[in-house]
Design an enzyme around this catalytic site. Sequence first.
Site, PDB file in Angstrom:
ATOM      1  N   ASP A 107       0.206  -1.436   5.053  1.00 54.26           N
ATOM      2  CA  ASP A 107      -0.783  -1.445   3.983  1.00 54.26           C
ATOM      3  C   ASP A 107      -1.962  -0.591   4.426  1.00 54.26           C
ATOM      4  O   ASP A 107      -2.113  -0.265   5.612  1.00 54.26           O
ATOM      5  CB  ASP A 107      -1.221  -2.890   3.715  1.00 54.26           C
ATOM      6  N   LYS A 108      -2.816  -0.194   3.495  1.00 55.20           N
ATOM      7  CA  LYS A 108      -3.979   0.619   3.861  1.00 55.20           C
ATOM      8  C   LYS A 108      -5.250  -0.215   3.901  1.00 55.20           C
ATOM      9  O   LYS A 108      -5.876  -0.384   4.952  1.00 55.20           O
ATOM     10  CB  LYS A 108      -4.165   1.787   2.888  1.00 55.20           C
ATOM     11  N   LYS A 138     -16.371  -1.829 -16.155  1.00 51.04           N
ATOM     12  CA  LYS A 138     -16.258  -1.215 -14.832  1.00 51.04           C
ATOM     13  C   LYS A 138     -14.817  -1.319 -14.394  1.00 51.04           C
ATOM     14  O   LYS A 138     -14.211  -2.392 -14.462  1.00 51.04           O
ATOM     15  CB  LYS A 138     -17.175  -1.944 -13.844  1.00 51.04           C
ATOM     16  N   ASN A 144      -0.916  -9.615  -1.277  1.00 49.54           N
ATOM     17  CA  ASN A 144      -0.069  -8.623  -1.929  1.00 49.54           C
ATOM     18  C   ASN A 144       0.893  -7.965  -0.950  1.00 49.54           C
ATOM     19  O   ASN A 144       1.769  -7.204  -1.365  1.00 49.54           O
ATOM     20  CB  ASN A 144      -0.924  -7.564  -2.623  1.00 49.54           C
TER      21      ASN A 144
END
Length: 1301
Positions: A389-390, A772, A1004
């Site tokens: 993952d990042k 947003k 996630n």
Amino acid sequence: MGSRVSTINDWLQIQIGGSEDVKKKKPTNQNRIKSTKYTLLTFLPQNLLEQFRRIANFYFLVMTIISLLIDSPVSPMTSLLPLVFVIAVTAAKQGYEDILRYRTDNVVNRSPVTIIKDGAEAIIQSQNVGPGDLIVVERDCDVPCDLVLLRSTDPHGKCFITTANLDGESNLKTLLVPRDLPTVPIDEMHKLGVIECESPGTDLYSFNGKIEIAGSEGRVLPLSAENVLLRGSRVKNTECVIGCAIYTGMTTKLQLNSRLTRNKTSSSETYVNRFLIFILVALIAIVTLLYFLKRYNELFVIPKLTYLGPAADGYSVKQFLQDYLSFLILFNYLIPISLYVTIELQRVIGGFFMEWDTELYEKETDQQCVVNTSNLNEELGQINILFSDKTGTLTKNEMNFQQCSIAGKKFTYKKTRLEDDETKALIDINKFTKDQKIFFQALALCHTVQVATSTPPEVQVTNKNESNKSGPAELYSMTDITEESHNSSQHSELNVSNTIEASVSAHPNGGNAPTTSSDVNPLLIGDDSYLVERRKRPQVVKRSPNFARSNKVHIVAAGEVAVGTIEQQNGHSLAGMPVQSPHLMRPISLQFQRSTSERDLPQYGETSNASALGHRRAHSYGAPNAYLSNPVGNMTPPIGGLLRTASATSRESYAAPIFTRQPTLLLRAESQRRKNEIQQTLCLLDYQASSPDEKALVEACAYLGLVYTGDDDEVLRVRIVPPHLDYKRPINNNKNKEDCFNRLHVLEFTSDRKRMSVIMRDDAGKKWIYTKGAESYVFPLCSNSSADMVSKTDNHISDFARLGLRTLAIARREIPETEYEEFITSLAQANSSLENRKQLCEECYSKIESNLDLLGATAVEDALQDDVTDTLVSLQAAGIKIWVLTGDKVETALNIALSCGHIPPDAKKYIILECKSRDDLLVHLNVLEREIVFGIGQECALLIDGKSLGVALAEAPKEFRNVAVKCTAVLCCRLSPLQKSEVVALIKSSNENYNTASIGDGANDVSMIQEAHVGIGIMGREGRQAARCADFAFAKFCMLKRLLLVHGHYHSVRLSFLVLYFFYKNIVFMGIMFLFQFHTLFSSSSVYDSLFLTLYNVIYTSLPILFISLTEKPYTEEQLMQNPKLYRKNTDNKALHWPYFLMWTVFAIYHAVVIFYFAYCVFSFNNVILNGGQTAAFSCFGTLLIWAVVIIVNLKLWLESMYLSYWYIATIVLSILAFMVTTVIYNVINLDYDTDIYWAYNNLLASLPIWLYMFLVVIASLLPDFTLRMLQKAFKIERFSIFPGKQRKIEMRKKFESTYL
């Protein structure tokens, strides 16, 4: 469940408050959770069934049964005792682990839970909660089961929770009491009505149900996920809530999502099973050969030897089974039964070594490495492809506002100012244009940030000169906070360790205030008996209007517990007020001190002797020790010093204990005039946000002068604080302006919408919608008049993304009254629908979120993890290909990948975007493969987005996989969690048998982590769900380098050594038995005594190999860390390939031949070898053989070991001595049970020729091993292979393999 719950058409009907039928006994253990595998009744049969699924265990069980049924050549105990030992050790280990799980379950099941019974509080065990019970959950307490929220101390029926245990997210979430739910007294809540809801499911984010209100002519209120508290969530920033239990025990959504995942197995077990099958086939071949040789002797040899008597009838089935099975039992030790239990011990102890490694321990968070699956230790040394993952993994998930685009112009954020990128001019809030003011006003409003005020626990701050005044001491709030110029920033810092200016508030009668407990649950006090005027709240206070806390608190010494008294305006204590039940008073046994998000101020003009401010909290049921904070004693700061302390221990990860950049936490030195005026410490604002991005934007607004001070009754207050006030002006110059906005609706952010919106009403009565979100979702919602603005902003966003910044687009528009009324009506209809509620709400949202005016965009930086570049470069040098799977946009992810070293700077980058068909994708793949094939030696990186990857996974998975694995690095962007796991599954399905690992820190990433061969979790800011579901977990990404390169390398080498040695020593052991049969007319006689057969694998040869399999180090840790290429030596289980197994087998056969025939020669030529001149008995021959075997196999282990220590040498010596001692004891006891070795070994020990034989046989056996070892070192031969050209042929075939060209 009795009458408490009924089922109609798969829907549950639950009576609020439980059944009123007192005659029916309430079922127990309805809320009990169970994570154990066994019970007392099922442990033995279930555990035995699991263990006998293993080949070796089942084989020995069959052999034991056979040996009991036939005339066995050896004692049945030789098979039975090792089998019982292995089974007992494994069963004890698994049983102990299950007992630990049982104890952990009991801690949860027997924890106290407060329920409402007969209108009063009652405390029961958690396991006895049933559907329909009214549960009281206090602040910082865990929810014991799934509840429908019915009452909250929040004046607007809100409840704030965290769900880190559910989905790994530590941000605050908001739940609501069902709209229009009638307010009834506590003792009448059980008459509210009936809850009808769907059957339990696994989806954490959906819930459909309704409440049928009793006595209101069928009135029905809809229920959705925003009305349900799930088990595993924790109440935050809300003092107390009451809910009705709906799903309990194993039917809660948490438990339904906690199903056991598939067991992961190490790739080394495949090779172990291959070797076992090979040995089993060899065993059958040996037994068959010996049987036919025996039949030949019975037919043609034995009849000639008349003294042997007549031969047996070889044609009968009984004799066939007797002979054949006798040989099978004789050679059953070719299968190493203790191999499994030794491997299991080696893995468990090796897991402890990793957990004890100080290099994998983070001191800041007190987190050590956690090994959840020790049977994958050696798999850490076999990784070919790493999926990462990042956000939060390669980056810290700590957001800092950097740049923004406003009205088509770019600006750089400079803390208290903006810098125009064109003119380089610095602009503060006083010089903001209208567009800039609107933009930052939108950032200060469009969020769901909560504000919690925090003061030093149990501290009362007073002004000594004004201690006798009846009014409260003067408090300086955010109005008085101004920003100094950058030149004075050094002067503004104070040492946080300085003490707090405080003095003990005097009691009216002298002395300290009395300390009596008065922590009363605000929800359990009737309106008539508990009327307290709502207090003034300068900061956000989330509590019920009838909730009051003490205004009189004293400072306590360390070790005491501070409590106060709740006083009314006339000075009478709450103790004089009527209460409904003694159960309403909280016990003080669980008291602890902590800061809360509330601080009560006395009204100006009230008659009160309190001269300072404070707060208290008596206890919180079930709150863990992590929430305890140390008492604060009397401390005195330097004159004029200001101090703010953060209540760090009870905050979530997005609310760190000290924020050095927040204006709400600024420790600054005022001018001398202000130092003389300030009499109290400043109360800090503690922003708690649903995401770190949101928090960073609100903090940036506060730095610039738009300070969000919280919401009061859904009225958001934004205080405008000019940054440069003249120090000559008085502080209270009333120049600071505060804008108030009424928040009407929040359209929550979801992963599908990728945006959030709020609808506001300003002071002029106009209604606005602020939006947003991701620019790809916001830009299409903008009006045509913003087309030029969209184009400029999009260019700026691309620039931001190239810098690796995370971007959001900001837009707004005014909502006409008629449109707003239509929105309210349609939204109410959508919420009242029991079917397609989510879809209908989305349609309402999309109608109102249209024709927006684009304001600009924000750019937030996510800092890289420590040493992430060195880690990635080292792993790539080790031959591990790294795939980064992220949800970010391509530009942002590409910049991060370049800056962190994932993509080499000189690599060719090939980007595949927006592919909609298989043909488009194949065109890209063909071009990319040409680049790889013709650009020999050139590194190539692939970047692909979620849409294109979706096409690849669905329509061309093999083609995509075959090309992608040839790339140096792969970056997949805009992926969903499901797509991440699908990518991992695709690579696992390759014929190349890649060993994959996945690393992530958020919920996630769980599917990706569980799908990979090895799952690695980081205990990060996004929660602990990934760490709990992973096989290994630690605190920082940089620790992955040591975990793989050092521990992975060591465990691979050690396990390979252990497996090969086990087969070697058993082949030596049984090889002698095989040779012996040729000299006994294949009579299936055993050359060894039963004692030796029983103890050979258990005592004589077990300890040294276990020890060296835990300590072997072919290279030092420093060498492995500095030279990552050494990692490649063990990948693909090279040490377990057939050449090495066959090499060990050849040496085993050689050693068996040398040992047997050396002894055969000694006994054949002249068996008068004993010290007394007498001949040696047959028992001496077998004892001599086993003695030589024990010595040689242990010395062979010593010779093959690289890491020698005194303890290791001691284990070898002890193993040999153990044989000698046990044999001496055994041979002096005249048992005559199996073979008669009475005094045989003592005679051998006293014989000089025997010692000479032992010396010669050891040299003859180990000389080739030693010679080969020296030749390898002399000529620097890294690996010895019987088939040296095989691997090279495979590599050449791959290189010239046809492609898709």
